[in-house]
Scaffold this active site. Sequence first.
Site, PDB file in Angstrom:
ATOM      1  N   LYS A  58       0.847  -1.198   0.000  1.00 22.52           N
ATOM      2  CA  LYS A  58       0.000   0.000   0.000  1.00 22.52           C
ATOM      3  C   LYS A  58       0.883   1.249   0.000  1.00 22.52           C
ATOM      4  O   LYS A  58       1.951   1.257   0.630  1.00 22.52           O
ATOM      5  CB  LYS A  58      -0.871  -0.054   1.256  1.00 22.52           C
ATOM      6  N   SER A 128      -9.504   0.515   3.159  1.00 20.91           N
ATOM      7  CA  SER A 128      -8.776   1.467   2.346  1.00 20.91           C
ATOM      8  C   SER A 128      -7.645   0.835   1.527  1.00 20.91           C
ATOM      9  O   SER A 128      -7.096   1.474   0.623  1.00 20.91           O
ATOM     10  CB  SER A 128      -8.173   2.568   3.232  1.00 20.91           C
ATOM     11  N   SER A 152      -9.517  -2.300   7.181  1.00 19.77           N
ATOM     12  CA  SER A 152      -9.043  -1.892   5.859  1.00 19.77           C
ATOM     13  C   SER A 152      -8.220  -2.929   5.118  1.00 19.77           C
ATOM     14  O   SER A 152      -7.885  -2.714   3.950  1.00 19.77           O
ATOM     15  CB  SER A 152      -8.220  -0.599   5.973  1.00 19.77           C
TER      16      SER A 152
END
Length: 446
Positions: A58, A128, A152
């Site tokens: 990420k 996310s 997330s």
Amino acid sequence: MADREGARLRQVLDVLGSSEPHVKAYVHLREDEARDEAGRADAREPRSPLHGCPFAVKEVFEVAGVVTSGGCRAFADNVATSDATVVARLRDAGAVLVGTQVSHELTCGLDEPVTRNPWNITHYPGGSSAGAGVSVAVGSAEFALGTDAAGSVRIPAAMTGTTGLKPTAGLISTAGVIRQATAPSIDNVGIIAGTAAEIADVLRVVAGPDPLDPQTLQAAADMSPDAPPIDGARFAVLGPATRSALDEVHAIDPDVDRAFESACAMLRDAGARISTVELPELPAAIGAVVTFFSAELAAAHRGVFEEKEEYYHAGVAEMLRSSFDIPKERLEAAVMVRQGLRVAVDDVLAPSRAECLLTPTVPRVAMALSEFDPGKELGTLIPYTCGFNLTGHPAVSLPCGFSSDGLPIGLQMVARRHNDFQLLALARAFQKRTDWHGQRPVLTRC
């Protein structure tokens, strides 16, 4: 570049080339560097099961020489000078970093990511850690790292048909995760892969104390690889009072309920014992998590926000403005919720009661992006996940079925703190009896 490790990377890059224009999982690609790293991997003896394994992270993890903005224009010039601890550990183990991936801006879940769900590109991919689940689902990474402050990692895993772990709090170092995109008291580095067995291989490499992160545990988790038998295992499920209270946040979709009950029936047929428990403290977790997340994120942005407010997404900017001066009483109430829920979950998972708590991961399947309003939808995604960010218990999301529209559904397993590998062993035993994790979207649908 020849031999096995180069071939693994070529396959991943081939998939990336065909899928990325449609699903948009990545922010920064390192194709040339990855080829060099795979070539070096071919030239030496394997150092771990991850040797030559292409992975991604990420875009909140620092990677030397790469911009790490957390998806926010205010940090577009933030170039990392060194690797995050977990990235360094994986590369030392011989894994090959393909690139960094799309996140909701600063992990807030308040903007619409460019990433699309490969099972239906008109639908939300989960967040996310949006890029992580998508890349593993299509095969443009063999595994991916995300962060999880309220679900997330587990939410995109559920919505993309992959497997996602939020570990015991403090088991994996967060050093090198940019502070502007994390709420330290509830955030965790998590792992998404195709199976629980693959996650266990990654966890063995990245877990453990780190002098750069004083929150890391000084006692490692039990890394026993033995899978306990399902026959005789004790599971707990939430009772009607708790389910009814969570339904007030968002009622469970009928397809999700059917898949969850089918998974429980399979476990019973295999000899598992399943009891019903009430957790009346769980519904209050949503408000407490929002309080901690807002307060801790705002603390990291005071100076920058005053200078660069126009560079923040409107929803994120509004959240930060409202969070700079959260009343002391609200923070104290959140602390009390955390303490009460932690005791309650410990009681449910006491050695004399159950090895594991089962819940749906998300009460709904991935919604159509045409109907997606992040500010309104966020709270409906986290009622079953966020409580375990407060308590620190490890939780894993596993594929357990599909909706009538062909969208993946996730099953969440929660275990006692520090029992991450036992949790993954139970998840692996479940996956040996099912094939949901083996199904992948057809790329021509993208």
